[in-house]
Write an enzyme that holds these catalytic residues in place. Structure first.
Site, PDB file in Angstrom:
ATOM      1  N   ASP A  64       0.850  -1.121  -0.012  1.00  0.00           N
ATOM      2  CA  ASP A  64       0.031   0.008   0.125  1.00  0.00           C
ATOM      3  C   ASP A  64       0.882   1.160   0.205  1.00  0.00           C
ATOM      4  OD1 ASP A  64      -3.393   0.358   1.336  1.00  0.00           O
ATOM      5  OD2 ASP A  64      -1.857   2.235   0.846  1.00  0.00           O
TER       6      ASP A  64
ATOM      7  N   PHE B  50      -6.876  -3.944  -4.736  1.00  0.00           N
ATOM      8  CA  PHE B  50      -7.831  -2.725  -4.268  1.00  0.00           C
ATOM      9  C   PHE B  50      -7.202  -1.498  -4.505  1.00  0.00           C
ATOM     10  CE2 PHE B  50     -10.793  -5.121  -1.822  1.00  0.00           C
ATOM     11  CZ  PHE B  50     -10.254  -6.112  -1.147  1.00  0.00           C
TER      12      PHE B  50
ATOM     13  N   SER C  12     -16.841  -2.054  -9.482  1.00  0.00           N
ATOM     14  CA  SER C  12     -17.804  -1.092  -8.754  1.00  0.00           C
ATOM     15  C   SER C  12     -19.079  -1.163  -9.539  1.00  0.00           C
ATOM     16  CB  SER C  12     -17.430   0.377  -8.472  1.00  0.00           C
ATOM     17  OG  SER C  12     -18.197   1.241  -8.178  1.00  0.00           O
TER      18      SER C  12
ATOM     19  N   TYR D  15     -13.086   8.037 -12.497  1.00  0.00           N
ATOM     20  CA  TYR D  15     -12.977   7.243 -11.611  1.00  0.00           C
ATOM     21  C   TYR D  15     -13.680   5.966 -12.087  1.00  0.00           C
ATOM     22  CZ  TYR D  15     -14.397   3.859  -8.127  1.00  0.00           C
ATOM     23  OH  TYR D  15     -14.875   2.831  -7.374  1.00  0.00           O
TER      24      TYR D  15
ATOM     25  N   LYS E 152     -12.756   2.027 -13.791  1.00  0.00           N
ATOM     26  CA  LYS E 152     -13.143   0.673 -13.489  1.00  0.00           C
ATOM     27  C   LYS E 152     -13.649   0.108 -14.826  1.00  0.00           C
ATOM     28  CE  LYS E 152     -12.546   0.689  -8.853  1.00  0.00           C
ATOM     29  NZ  LYS E 152     -11.586  -0.167  -8.325  1.00  0.00           N
TER      30      LYS E 152
ATOM     31  N   ASN F 180     -18.740  10.403   0.947  1.00  0.00           N
ATOM     32  CA  ASN F 180     -19.847   9.506   1.090  1.00  0.00           C
ATOM     33  C   ASN F 180     -20.685   9.838   2.304  1.00  0.00           C
ATOM     34  OD1 ASN F 180     -17.197   7.028   0.113  1.00  0.00           O
ATOM     35  ND2 ASN F 180     -19.075   7.953  -1.185  1.00  0.00           N
TER      36      ASN F 180
HETATM   37  C1  WQD Z   1     -25.013   7.876  -1.397  1.00  0.00           C
HETATM   38  C2  WQD Z   1     -26.236   8.726  -1.686  1.00  0.00           C
HETATM   39  C3  WQD Z   1     -25.795  10.887  -2.503  1.00  0.00           C
HETATM   40  C4  WQD Z   1     -23.575  12.368   0.916  1.00  0.00           C
HETATM   41  C5  WQD Z   1     -19.873   6.461  -4.589  1.00  0.00           C
HETATM   42  C6  WQD Z   1     -19.059   6.124  -5.644  1.00  0.00           C
HETATM   43  C7  WQD Z   1     -19.101   4.673  -5.987  1.00  0.00           C
HETATM   44  C8  WQD Z   1     -18.472   4.043  -4.707  1.00  0.00           C
HETATM   45  C9  WQD Z   1     -19.419   4.606  -3.333  1.00  0.00           C
HETATM   46  C10 WQD Z   1     -16.302   3.683  -4.785  1.00  0.00           C
HETATM   47  C11 WQD Z   1     -26.455   9.774  -2.911  1.00  0.00           C
HETATM   48  C12 WQD Z   1     -26.390  10.921  -1.089  1.00  0.00           C
HETATM   49  C13 WQD Z   1     -24.164  11.596   0.028  1.00  0.00           C
HETATM   50  C14 WQD Z   1     -23.954  13.337   1.498  1.00  0.00           C
HETATM   51  C15 WQD Z   1     -26.172  12.978   0.480  1.00  0.00           C
HETATM   52  N1  WQD Z   1     -17.153   4.184  -4.439  1.00  0.00           N
HETATM   53  N2  WQD Z   1     -25.326  12.002  -0.125  1.00  0.00           N
HETATM   54  N3  WQD Z   1     -25.314  13.554   1.300  1.00  0.00           N
HETATM   55  O1  WQD Z   1     -22.357   8.320  -4.776  1.00  0.00           O
HETATM   56  O2  WQD Z   1     -23.661   6.076  -4.460  1.00  0.00           O
HETATM   57  O3  WQD Z   1     -21.057   5.976  -4.651  1.00  0.00           O
HETATM   58  O4  WQD Z   1     -19.371   6.021  -3.451  1.00  0.00           O
HETATM   59  O5  WQD Z   1     -16.207   2.715  -5.229  1.00  0.00           O
HETATM   60  O6  WQD Z   1     -18.339   3.880  -6.867  1.00  0.00           O
HETATM   61  O7  WQD Z   1     -19.810   6.375  -7.058  1.00  0.00           O
HETATM   62  O8  WQD Z   1     -22.068   6.750  -2.670  1.00  0.00           O
HETATM   63  O9  WQD Z   1     -22.399   7.883  -0.182  1.00  0.00           O
HETATM   64  O10 WQD Z   1     -21.242   9.443  -2.033  1.00  0.00           O
HETATM   65  O11 WQD Z   1     -23.911   8.821  -1.784  1.00  0.00           O
HETATM   66  O12 WQD Z   1     -27.210  13.133   0.298  1.00  0.00           O
HETATM   67  O13 WQD Z   1     -23.320  14.311   2.078  1.00  0.00           O
HETATM   68  O14 WQD Z   1     -26.114   9.598  -0.422  1.00  0.00           O
HETATM   69  O15 WQD Z   1     -26.531  11.895  -3.204  1.00  0.00           O
HETATM   70  O16 WQD Z   1     -27.596   9.621  -3.139  1.00  0.00           O
HETATM   71  P1  WQD Z   1     -22.299   6.995  -4.174  1.00  0.00           P
HETATM   72  P2  WQD Z   1     -22.251   8.208  -1.528  1.00  0.00           P
END
Ligand code: WQD
Length: 342
Positions: A33, A83, A127, A152, A156, A202
């Site tokens: 890593d 990973f 993903s 990103y 993938k 996230n």
């Molecule tokens: C989830 C939902 C946001 C933050 C991403 C990548 C995916 C994977 C996981 C790596 C959405 C909502 C989020 C916030 C919110 N990553 N949200 N307020 O975008 O589904 O996936 O992360 O592998 O590849 O695309 O995950 O957790 O960012 O969002 O309302 O402060 O939560 O709009 O609907 P996402 P997320």
């Protein structure tokens, strides 16, 4: 000993949980890593959980010379779980070349060194982002991949194509790609979990930090989607359940049960959960109110996605078991512990 597994990105969120599960069933683990999105302290925490300290080497896989030297010195590797990649969606839009160079060159270098060292088994971290906004739900592995919303996501898709073409040209090499839905939660010990750098992108880390008072308020990105409560729907998969899918995949490769040189599986719960439903579940599981406001949609968000997990259930023999509430409580316990630890 069941075998020796190289885990690239093994001090990261999903990587560290997978190292623990590999050790729990008797595998010997070596971590490579570059610590660009994790800390070496995770190696100590893994040892605290399992009583076994994985070997750890710090370098980036773009460095072909160091990677080749590693494979020459670290004999007897039976399989690799890959990973190590940059994974911040927003950052990939700002710095696409960093993402293409790191994520693609790392995989290409890894395959070159694996071939030279006679290591023939790879599990790849993919993903659900490869599906974009699917036409039909739930998504199966036959659901067409779509142009990714971000560089990103596109790395993938391209990495999956590299694996497909490489294993076709080198049938000795067998590979499995696991298409994660939304990984959340932390190890029940609260010794390892998701450690986002800076402000979390996230949802779940942001929810936990808001509940802990680190963030004043959560912004819910939109409640005007065509979903029952208007907020986006995702398939939130417990990180330990996800880690176990990697261990099962390694077993499948070592037992040479792959039906083709390259197989891929959706790894989710099969259940769609909205942002607002997740907030309710978090408050129910932890007793913590989450201060939030509804704001505008976030660019690049898809409306809803969740998995059809039939193939992983029937072919891999894997199924998610943790409930959403248990998983959200594990995220809260982890958040509280890192706040105490500082
Ligand atoms: C989830 C939902 C946001 C933050 C991403 C990548 C995916 C994977 C996981 C790596 C959405 C909502 C989020 C916030 C919110 N990553 N949200 N307020 O975008 O589904 O996936 O992360 O592998 O590849 O695309 O995950 O957790 O960012 O969002 O309302 O402060 O939560 O709009 O609907 P996402 P997320």
């Amino acid at each position: 000993m069941k075998g020796k597994i190289l885990v690239t990105g093994g001090t990261g969120y999903i990587g560290s949980h997978t190292v623990v599960e590999l050790q729990n069933v008797g595998f010997d683990v070596v971590i490579v890593d570059d610590l660009s999105n994790s800390t070496a302290a995770v190696v100590n925490q893994i040892e605290e959980i399992t009583g076994k300290r994985p070997a750890f080497h710090q370098f980036n896989l773009q460095n072909l010379e160091l990677l080749g030297k590693f494979f020459k010195e670290c004999k007897g590797i039976d399989a690799v779980i890959h990973f190590a990649a940059f994974k911040a969606v927003g950052e990939s839009v700002q710095k696409p070349m960093n993402y293409y160079r790191n994520n693609l060159v790392s995989l290409i270098n890894l395959f070159e060194c694996m071939e030279n060292a006679g290591v023939n088994n790879l599990v790849f971290s993919s993903s659900c982002t490869v599906y974009g906004q699917p036409e039909h739900l739930p998504v199966t592995e036959q659901t067409p991949r779509q142009t990714a919303e971000s560089p990103y996501g596109n790395t993938k898709i391209v990495c999956e194509d590299i694996i497909k073409d490489y294993t076709h040209a080198n049938p000795k090499i067998q590979a499995i790609a696991l298409r994660y839905f939304n990984p959340i939660g932390a190890h029940p010990s609260a010794l390892i979990g998701e450690l986002p750098n800076g402000i979390p992108n996230n949802l779940v880390p942001f929810v936990a930090q808001t509940a802990a008072g680190i963030r004043p308020q959560l912004s819910v990105f939109g409640n005007d989607y065509d979903t029952p409560d208007g907020s986006c729907i995702r398939d939130y998969i417990n990180v330990v359940d996800l880690a176990k899918a990697h261990v099962i995949s390694i077993g499948r490769l070592l037992d040479q049960k792959n039906e083709s040189a390259f197989e891929f599986f959706n790894v989710g719960t099969g259940k769609g959960v909205s942002v607002l439903e997740l907030l309710n579940a978090f408050e129910k599981a932890t007793g913590q109110k989450v201060n939030y406001k509804i704001v505008g949609r976030r660019a690049g968000d898809i409306e809803q996605i969740y998995a059809d997990t039939t193939k992983a259930n029937s072919v891999l023999g894997w199924k998610s078991v943790a409930t959403l509430e248990e998983t959200l409580l594990s995220a809260w316990n982890w958040e509280q512990r890192i706040r105490i630890k500082g």
